[in-house]
Design a protein around this motif. Structure first.
Motif, PDB file in Angstrom:
ATOM      1  N   ILE A   1     106.233  10.500  25.728  1.00 53.17           N
ATOM      2  CA  ILE A   1     106.307   9.642  24.539  1.00 53.17           C
ATOM      3  C   ILE A   1     105.892   8.204  24.827  1.00 53.17           C
ATOM      4  CG2 ILE A   1     108.791   9.191  24.758  1.00 53.17           C
ATOM      5  CD1 ILE A   1     107.484   9.839  21.355  1.00 53.17           C
ATOM      6  N   LYS A   2     106.269   7.688  25.986  1.00 48.81           N
ATOM      7  CA  LYS A   2     105.931   6.283  26.289  1.00 48.81           C
ATOM      8  C   LYS A   2     104.424   6.077  26.364  1.00 48.81           C
ATOM      9  CE  LYS A   2     108.262   6.834  30.089  1.00 48.81           C
ATOM     10  NZ  LYS A   2     108.394   8.190  29.651  1.00 48.81           N
ATOM     11  N   VAL A   3     103.697   7.087  26.852  1.00 47.66           N
ATOM     12  CA  VAL A   3     102.233   7.000  26.924  1.00 47.66           C
ATOM     13  C   VAL A   3     101.651   6.897  25.522  1.00 47.66           C
ATOM     14  CG1 VAL A   3     100.138   8.266  27.560  1.00 47.66           C
ATOM     15  CG2 VAL A   3     102.091   8.225  29.132  1.00 47.66           C
ATOM     16  N   VAL A   4     102.165   7.719  24.611  1.00 44.84           N
ATOM     17  CA  VAL A   4     101.618   7.771  23.257  1.00 44.84           C
ATOM     18  C   VAL A   4     101.993   6.535  22.448  1.00 44.84           C
ATOM     19  CG1 VAL A   4     101.520   9.125  21.135  1.00 44.84           C
ATOM     20  CG2 VAL A   4     101.595  10.284  23.329  1.00 44.84           C
ATOM     21  N   THR A   5     103.212   6.035  22.612  1.00 44.40           N
ATOM     22  CA  THR A   5     103.593   4.851  21.832  1.00 44.40           C
ATOM     23  C   THR A   5     102.774   3.633  22.250  1.00 44.40           C
ATOM     24  OG1 THR A   5     105.455   4.299  23.316  1.00 44.40           O
ATOM     25  CG2 THR A   5     105.950   5.683  21.417  1.00 44.40           C
ATOM     26  N   ILE A   6     102.576   3.483  23.546  1.00 42.03           N
ATOM     27  CA  ILE A   6     101.758   2.362  24.029  1.00 42.03           C
ATOM     28  C   ILE A   6     100.304   2.537  23.584  1.00 42.03           C
ATOM     29  CG2 ILE A   6     100.840   1.246  26.103  1.00 42.03           C
ATOM     30  CD1 ILE A   6     103.610   1.846  27.419  1.00 42.03           C
ATOM     31  N   LEU A   7      99.801   3.773  23.693  1.00 45.14           N
ATOM     32  CA  LEU A   7      98.436   4.071  23.267  1.00 45.14           C
ATOM     33  C   LEU A   7      98.237   3.761  21.785  1.00 45.14           C
ATOM     34  CD1 LEU A   7      95.649   5.287  23.912  1.00 45.14           C
ATOM     35  CD2 LEU A   7      96.626   7.543  23.425  1.00 45.14           C
ATOM     36  N   ALA A   8      99.230   4.081  20.967  1.00 52.60           N
ATOM     37  CA  ALA A   8      99.131   3.813  19.529  1.00 52.60           C
ATOM     38  C   ALA A   8      98.933   2.325  19.267  1.00 52.60           C
ATOM     39  CB  ALA A   8     100.370   4.324  18.803  1.00 52.60           C
TER      40      ALA A   8
ATOM     41  N   VAL B   1     112.964   5.761  17.662  1.00 53.88           N
ATOM     42  CA  VAL B   1     111.917   5.202  16.800  1.00 53.88           C
ATOM     43  C   VAL B   1     111.767   3.703  17.064  1.00 53.88           C
ATOM     44  CG1 VAL B   1     111.263   4.734  14.402  1.00 53.88           C
ATOM     45  CG2 VAL B   1     112.113   6.994  15.041  1.00 53.88           C
ATOM     46  N   ALA B   2     112.896   3.004  17.198  1.00 53.58           N
ATOM     47  CA  ALA B   2     112.836   1.568  17.508  1.00 53.58           C
ATOM     48  C   ALA B   2     112.161   1.340  18.857  1.00 53.58           C
ATOM     49  CB  ALA B   2     114.238   0.965  17.498  1.00 53.58           C
ATOM     50  N   GLY B   3     112.471   2.186  19.838  1.00 57.30           N
ATOM     51  CA  GLY B   3     111.809   2.088  21.144  1.00 57.30           C
ATOM     52  C   GLY B   3     110.322   2.384  21.050  1.00 57.30           C
ATOM     53  N   GLY B   4     109.978   3.331  20.178  1.00 56.19           N
ATOM     54  CA  GLY B   4     108.564   3.627  19.950  1.00 56.19           C
ATOM     55  C   GLY B   4     107.833   2.428  19.371  1.00 56.19           C
ATOM     56  N   ILE B   5     108.491   1.725  18.450  1.00 57.82           N
ATOM     57  CA  ILE B   5     107.896   0.507  17.879  1.00 57.82           C
ATOM     58  C   ILE B   5     107.704  -0.534  18.984  1.00 57.82           C
ATOM     59  CG2 ILE B   5     108.281  -1.418  16.281  1.00 57.82           C
ATOM     60  CD1 ILE B   5     109.796   0.660  14.484  1.00 57.82           C
ATOM     61  N   ALA B   6     108.694  -0.631  19.877  1.00 60.82           N
ATOM     62  CA  ALA B   6     108.551  -1.557  21.013  1.00 60.82           C
ATOM     63  C   ALA B   6     107.368  -1.153  21.888  1.00 60.82           C
ATOM     64  CB  ALA B   6     109.841  -1.599  21.831  1.00 60.82           C
ATOM     65  N   GLY B   7     107.208   0.163  22.130  1.00 61.98           N
ATOM     66  CA  GLY B   7     106.060   0.648  22.902  1.00 61.98           C
ATOM     67  C   GLY B   7     104.750   0.324  22.204  1.00 61.98           C
TER      68      GLY B   7
ATOM     69  N   GLY C   1     106.739  13.541  20.559  1.00 66.76           N
ATOM     70  CA  GLY C   1     108.093  13.369  20.043  1.00 66.76           C
ATOM     71  C   GLY C   1     108.899  14.648  20.093  1.00 66.76           C
ATOM     72  N   LEU C   2     108.236  15.774  19.838  1.00 67.05           N
ATOM     73  CA  LEU C   2     108.919  17.066  19.869  1.00 67.05           C
ATOM     74  C   LEU C   2     109.116  17.584  21.287  1.00 67.05           C
ATOM     75  CD1 LEU C   2     107.247  19.185  17.037  1.00 67.05           C
ATOM     76  CD2 LEU C   2     109.634  18.491  17.188  1.00 67.05           C
ATOM     77  N   ALA C   3     108.061  17.569  22.071  1.00 68.88           N
ATOM     78  CA  ALA C   3     108.082  18.289  23.345  1.00 68.88           C
ATOM     79  C   ALA C   3     107.654  17.458  24.546  1.00 68.88           C
ATOM     80  CB  ALA C   3     107.181  19.520  23.234  1.00 68.88           C
ATOM     81  N   HIS C   4     107.558  16.149  24.400  1.00 71.16           N
ATOM     82  CA  HIS C   4     107.147  15.263  25.509  1.00 71.16           C
ATOM     83  C   HIS C   4     105.765  15.629  26.052  1.00 71.16           C
ATOM     84  CE1 HIS C   4     111.155  13.616  25.428  1.00 71.16           C
ATOM     85  NE2 HIS C   4     111.669  14.796  25.642  1.00 71.16           N
ATOM     86  N   LEU C   5     104.868  16.087  25.180  1.00 71.62           N
ATOM     87  CA  LEU C   5     103.504  16.427  25.570  1.00 71.62           C
ATOM     88  C   LEU C   5     102.519  15.563  24.809  1.00 71.62           C
ATOM     89  CD1 LEU C   5     103.707  20.323  25.463  1.00 71.62           C
ATOM     90  CD2 LEU C   5     103.646  18.895  27.493  1.00 71.62           C
ATOM     91  N   PRO C   6     101.894  14.595  25.373  1.00 64.45           N
ATOM     92  CA  PRO C   6     102.183  13.935  26.648  1.00 64.45           C
ATOM     93  C   PRO C   6     103.462  13.097  26.527  1.00 64.45           C
ATOM     94  CG  PRO C   6     100.428  12.777  25.499  1.00 64.45           C
ATOM     95  CD  PRO C   6     100.789  13.972  24.658  1.00 64.45           C
TER      96      PRO C   6
ATOM     97  N   GLU D   1     113.427   5.092  26.602  1.00 65.99           N
ATOM     98  CA  GLU D   1     112.618   6.280  26.894  1.00 65.99           C
ATOM     99  C   GLU D   1     111.294   6.232  26.128  1.00 65.99           C
ATOM    100  OE1 GLU D   1     112.254  10.989  25.816  1.00 65.99           O
ATOM    101  OE2 GLU D   1     113.871   9.813  24.947  1.00 65.99           O
ATOM    102  N   SER D   2     111.340   5.718  24.913  1.00 63.02           N
ATOM    103  CA  SER D   2     110.140   5.717  24.073  1.00 63.02           C
ATOM    104  C   SER D   2     109.138   4.640  24.446  1.00 63.02           C
ATOM    105  CB  SER D   2     110.540   5.541  22.604  1.00 63.02           C
ATOM    106  OG  SER D   2     111.258   6.668  22.171  1.00 63.02           O
ATOM    107  N   SER D   3     109.517   3.745  25.353  1.00 66.27           N
ATOM    108  CA  SER D   3     108.575   2.687  25.712  1.00 66.27           C
ATOM    109  C   SER D   3     108.378   2.524  27.212  1.00 66.27           C
ATOM    110  CB  SER D   3     108.999   1.352  25.084  1.00 66.27           C
ATOM    111  OG  SER D   3     110.354   1.087  25.357  1.00 66.27           O
TER     112      SER D   3
END
Length: 196
Positions: A122-129, A64-70, A115-120, A29-31
């Motif tokens: 999460i996958k968009v933000v992790t990749i953007l980061a 969090v691990a998925g966010g790192i992957a993103g 991360g809290l409310a899916h705004l925007p 989900e995070s990526s």
């Protein structure tokens, strides 16, 4: 397609390997995945409230691990992999708008709100980061706080109030967390106006 994907994800809660599925769904989900891990987390925590905090830990760690992957997808493979994924989900325009205007400070705020409310999402933000080269350790800390707060709050509510709170969580918790996220954005804007 989305409805059948949602139903399939929900069906995983009844399986023996539900905790492993929760970790996998929270990770992807995070990526790259569309359905939030909450869909699986809620029925699992309701069925086994004594394990709600364990499930919150699994969902947080995997998210969090998925966010790192993103982040890595954005950093190392934006053109070849991340861009087609965003295009597939119809999030490429949102992404491009964010990319052209966001500062690292604003991105830290977006990590918390997504991360809290899916705004925007999460996958968009992790990749953007990753694309804008946000410091990985700052990224990880923000992800732990935001995702942990979401899943542990859900675990607390489900353990404390059980099934009666389920309808509230499913219908209104997103709105409450969205209001918190908007409040954080308003505080940030006020701070920038006063400081700058």
């Amino acid at each position: 397609m989305l409805r059948s994907l949602y139903a399939w994800t929900l069906s995983l809660a009844a399986r023996k390997a539900a905790a492993a599925w929760l970790a996998l769904i929270a990770f992807v989900e995070s990526s790259v995945f569309l359905v939030p891990a909450d869909v699986l987390f809620l029925p699992m925590a309701l069925a086994r409230p004594e394990k709600a905090y364990r499930y919150a830990f699994i969902a947080t760690a995997a998210s969090v691990a998925g966010g790192i992957a993103g982040w890595m997808l954005g950093y190392y493979a934006y053109e070849s992999f991340a861009k087609p994924v965003l295009e597939f989900y119809g999030k490429l325009d949102t992404f491009e708008r964010l990319k052209s205007h966001v500062t690292e400070e604003q991105l830290g705020l977006l990590l918390v709100t997504s991360g809290l409310a899916h705004l925007p999402p999460i996958k968009v933000v992790t990749i953007l980061a990753g694309v804008v080269r946000v410091n990985l350790w700052h990224f990880i800390l923000s992800a732990i706080v935001a995702r942990g707060l979401r899943f542990y709050l859900l675990a607390f509510l489900l353990r404390r109030y059980g099934e009666p709170i389920q309808a509230f969580v499913e219908k209104r918790l997103g709105l409450i967390l969205a209001a918190v996220a908007i409040g954080l954005v308003a505080l940030y804007v006020a701070y920038r106006l006063v400081a700058g």
